[in-house]
Design an enzyme around this catalytic site. Structure first.
Site, PDB file in Angstrom:
ATOM      1  N   ARG A   1     -13.754   0.645  -9.679  1.00 60.05           N
ATOM      2  CA  ARG A   1     -14.013   1.947  -9.071  1.00 60.05           C
ATOM      3  C   ARG A   1     -14.558   2.935 -10.104  1.00 60.05           C
ATOM      4  NH1 ARG A   1     -10.238   2.988  -4.484  1.00 60.05           N
ATOM      5  NH2 ARG A   1      -9.930   5.161  -5.074  1.00 60.05           N
TER       6      ARG A   1
ATOM      7  N   SER B   1       0.847  -1.195   0.000  1.00 59.71           N
ATOM      8  CA  SER B   1       0.000   0.000   0.000  1.00 59.71           C
ATOM      9  C   SER B   1       0.880   1.241   0.000  1.00 59.71           C
ATOM     10  CB  SER B   1      -0.915   0.001   1.229  1.00 59.71           C
ATOM     11  OG  SER B   1      -1.738  -1.146   1.265  1.00 59.71           O
ATOM     12  N   GLY B   2       0.271   2.386  -0.325  1.00 61.81           N
ATOM     13  CA  GLY B   2       1.011   3.648  -0.277  1.00 61.81           C
ATOM     14  C   GLY B   2       0.973   4.448  -1.553  1.00 61.81           C
ATOM     15  N   GLY B   3      -0.047   4.247  -2.390  1.00 60.47           N
ATOM     16  CA  GLY B   3      -0.133   4.962  -3.661  1.00 60.47           C
ATOM     17  C   GLY B   3      -0.191   6.469  -3.508  1.00 60.47           C
ATOM     18  N   GLU B   4      -0.639   6.945  -2.338  1.00 61.23           N
ATOM     19  CA  GLU B   4      -0.726   8.389  -2.096  1.00 61.23           C
ATOM     20  C   GLU B   4       0.582   8.954  -1.548  1.00 61.23           C
ATOM     21  OE1 GLU B   4      -3.852   7.316  -3.640  1.00 61.23           O
ATOM     22  OE2 GLU B   4      -3.609   6.325  -1.711  1.00 61.23           O
TER      23      GLU B   4
ATOM     24  N   ASN C   1      -4.028   3.464  -8.420  1.00 60.69           N
ATOM     25  CA  ASN C   1      -3.893   4.740  -9.128  1.00 60.69           C
ATOM     26  C   ASN C   1      -2.426   5.115  -9.338  1.00 60.69           C
ATOM     27  OD1 ASN C   1      -4.308   5.214  -6.058  1.00 60.69           O
ATOM     28  ND2 ASN C   1      -3.157   7.012  -6.720  1.00 60.69           N
TER      29      ASN C   1
ATOM     30  N   TRP D   1     -11.948   4.308   4.485  1.00 54.33           N
ATOM     31  CA  TRP D   1     -12.012   5.602   3.810  1.00 54.33           C
ATOM     32  C   TRP D   1     -13.388   6.240   3.989  1.00 54.33           C
ATOM     33  CZ3 TRP D   1     -10.807   6.599  -2.107  1.00 54.33           C
ATOM     34  CH2 TRP D   1     -10.565   7.976  -2.297  1.00 54.33           C
TER      35      TRP D   1
ATOM     36  N   ASP E   1      -8.406   9.331  -9.551  1.00 55.59           N
ATOM     37  CA  ASP E   1      -8.125   8.360  -8.492  1.00 55.59           C
ATOM     38  C   ASP E   1      -9.108   7.195  -8.511  1.00 55.59           C
ATOM     39  OD1 ASP E   1      -6.784   7.231  -6.226  1.00 55.59           O
ATOM     40  OD2 ASP E   1      -8.422   7.937  -4.982  1.00 55.59           O
TER      41      ASP E   1
ATOM     42  N   ASP F   1      -8.749   4.065  -8.381  1.00 56.17           N
ATOM     43  CA  ASP F   1      -7.899   2.944  -7.985  1.00 56.17           C
ATOM     44  C   ASP F   1      -8.413   1.612  -8.536  1.00 56.17           C
ATOM     45  OD1 ASP F   1      -5.579   2.499  -6.564  1.00 56.17           O
ATOM     46  OD2 ASP F   1      -6.393   3.269  -4.708  1.00 56.17           O
TER      47      ASP F   1
END
Length: 610
Positions: A352, A190-193, A278, A560, A325, A327
């Site tokens: 999405r 994880s960590g796309g942002e 994303n 989220w 975004d 994703d």
């Protein structure tokens, strides 16, 4: 010497046999309907149970059998596993795992709680969630937030081995549920942002040694693509290193494409299927090349990989040059359905971006691509020859430019459906899908990359879709052969729980207010509803113990959709825009991690059987 040689040969034979045994063990557990042995129910991701003791005649009598508090107040995604007399339950950070004795209404047999650096919490994008543990070979596998993949002895909870999968100081975390395939346990990142470069990694079940890693972006050797053999839309890709050339400069090195969703597997083809997220950043102008949009491969892509080697068999990019975004990590459900009078082995993805895709799971050929939410407006349709969505300029955040607020984009970045997994029933041939009904305003801006710091570059505001039923959620039955919604159940808030269907003709899902809902799978008629102690973003499971069928669900608002409550946020644009969408959620539920297990009393079961 001969005895020594025989010993070596015997040892070698045992080692060769182990991978098949590990896989066969999982398959055997999955085929026993008394268990719930995988997070998605089976390798195909069906989330379907052949149990039918609870049915349309008696479900209205369902009541609480027992409950269990996890002791954690953040968002509870995923759900419990049941293997024989034991239930294995996980929590969000700090990622405790409980082994509960089903013979004594959840007596704690053992508890594992790792010591983790709390600095990992600020780099967890959308709450401190975890989507569950995996079981195989007498071990429980847990992906900890701090990027540690750990194998626990299923009987004692003691650590057998651990492996480091990433570095939280660079924004990398773990939230996905691992999956065990043959002699390997697979987990993403994880960590796309935070500008993380996504990958899927396979570790040896026995030792924890890394076997292979396939990146989402970069040169073909890193992505494990052979452009002469890997298929795209049924044909070899042809051009080399598209994972580099379709990016602006070195943006692919911080290109996102993280792999925090679900993984499915087809034993017949030995292919594992998953999606990439994303591209980083959310400001598409920084990912353009020479001022023009480029595909940013291989973000937003469904991969079909050889489970033994990680080599890509085929790819399908759903949202090239993502500007919203959307994703692409949602589950890829494998099913055999009839399309145009012909039985097809397919992969179904409810993305999405609001489109439901049906592909041939052996070749990646696109068979169906239709909107499963009528409010989707960012694209008119998907070109069936190219697979490319046809973008509406009015809702293009790139065409409108940085520092311009593009209004009324549907769906919002929360998507028409997020990671909450759908269910497929072989009895009806339909897919039962939790969906969102939310739109957004989206304003991109220039952002600089710094390891471990947010790399977003957009401000979002989210709100209910206009001209709808007034709610932000729908639970739908989807026909993947025709791309049509068969029926729909409106809900006040986005439906953020995983669905369950059963042989008894009854399906289940949870709501953000905390209701567990039972419905008739034929027509969507509500059969029963019960309010649990907190909002449900977990996945509904069922199992049989001592001759009685149970239904279990984790409550615990967050994720989220519920990040405002979970993290105490009030600014509508916080939580990447989600706080504003669900600002009234606190009027209906509050924090609290609780497992609720339901049963139907014996007299009701006996009456319905007559």
């Amino acid at each position: 010497m001969k005895a020594f040689t025989r010993c070596l040969l015997a040892s070698a034979a045992l080692l060769i046999a182990m991978p098949a045994h590990a896989n066969d063990g999982v398959m055997k557990l999955v085929k026993d309907p008394n268990n719930w042995a995988m997070q998605l129910g089976n390798y195909a991701g069906h989330r379907y149970s052949p149990l039918d003791q609870i049915n349309k005649q008696n479900v209205q009598d369902m009541r609480v059998a027992w409950t269990f508090s996890t002791g954690v107040l953040r968002g509870h995604e995923g759900g419990p596993l049941v293997i024989g007399d034991t239930m294995y339950l996980h929590t969000p950070f700090p990622n405790a795992v409980y082994a509960l004795d089903l013979k004594e209404d959840g007596r704690i047999k053992w508890k594992y709680e790792p010591t983790q650096d709390s600095n990992v919490i600020p780099v967890m994008c959308c709450d401190t969630v975890n989507r569950g543990v995996a079981f195989a070979d007498g071990k429980i596998f847990l992906a900890q937030a701090d990027n540690t993949l750990v194998a626990l002895d299923a009987e004692s909870g003691k650590v057998v081995w651990s492996a480091k999968n990433g570095d939280h100081t660079r924004g990398e975390t773990l939230t996905a549920a691992p999956v065990v395939i043959k002699d390997k346990v697979l987990v993403g990142i994880s960590g796309g942002e935070f500008g993380v470069r996504g990958h899927l990694t396979a570790y040896d079940v026995k030792s924890g040694k890394q076997v292979w890693r396939a990146y989402s972006t970069g040169p073909d050797k890193d992505v494990k693509i052979d452009p002469k053999k890997t298929l795209m839309m049924g044909k070899p890709i042809g051009e080399a290193d598209l994972g580099v050339s379709t990016w602006n400069g070195d943006e692919w090195k911080i290109g996102g494409g993280t792999t925090w969703g679900w993984y499915t597997y087809d034993p017949e083809t030995n292919l594992v299927y998953y999606g990439t997220g994303n591209p980083g950043t959310w400001n598409p102008a920084q990912r353009a090349k020479d001022g023009k949009p480029v595909d940013n491969k291989w973000s937003m892509t469904i991969f079909a990989r050889d489970a033994d080697t990680g080599e890509a068999k085929w790819v399908f990019q759903k949202t090239p040059f993502d500007e919203w975004d959307y994703d692409g990590v949602n589950e890829n459900i494998l099913a055999d359905i009839e399309i145009g009078g012909k039985k097809r082995q397919v992969l179904v993805n409810l993305d999405r971006n609001g489109f439901g895709y049906t592909l041939d799971r052996k070749t990646g050929e696109l068979l169906v691509a239709e909107k499963f939410d009528p409010t989707v407006n960012w694209a008119t349709h998907v070109d069936m020859k190219t697979g490319r969505p046809q973008v509406v300029k009015e809702y293009s955040t790139f065409a409108n430019g940085p520092d311009v607020n593009t209004k009324g984009v549907c769906p919002a970045a929360l998507g028409s459906k997020d990671q909450q997994p759908a269910s497929f029933s072989p009895d009806t041939g339909l897919f039962y899908v939790p969906t969102n009904h939310i739109c957004m305003d989206y304003e991109p801006f220039e952002v600089s990359y710094q390891a471990g710091q947010p790399y977003v570059g957009a401000t979002l505001s989210m709100y209910p879709a206009p001209n709808s039923h007034g709610g932000m959620g729908n639970f739908i039955a989807w026909d993947a052969a025709t791309g049509k919604v068969k029926w729909s159940i409106p809900e006040r808030f986005a439906v953020w729980s995983g669905a369950l269907t059963t042989k008894g003709g009854v399906g289940f899902y949870g709501t953000l207010e905390g209701h567990l809902v039972a419905f008739d799978m034929e027509n969507g008629k509500e059969l029963w509803r019960f309010k649990t102690p907190s909002g449900i973003i977990g996945n509904v499971n069922t199992y049989m113990h001592d001759g009685k069928q149970y239904v279990a669900v984790l409550s615990g608002i967050g994720g989220w959709a519920g990040i405002g409550l979970a993290a105490g946020l009030t600014n509508p644009q916080e939580g990447l825009g989600a706080v504003g969408a669900h600002s009234s959620l606190g009027e209906y539920t509050q924090l609290g991690g609780v497992l609720t297990v339901f049963e139907v009393p014996s007299r009701s079961r006996q009456a319905s059987a007559k």
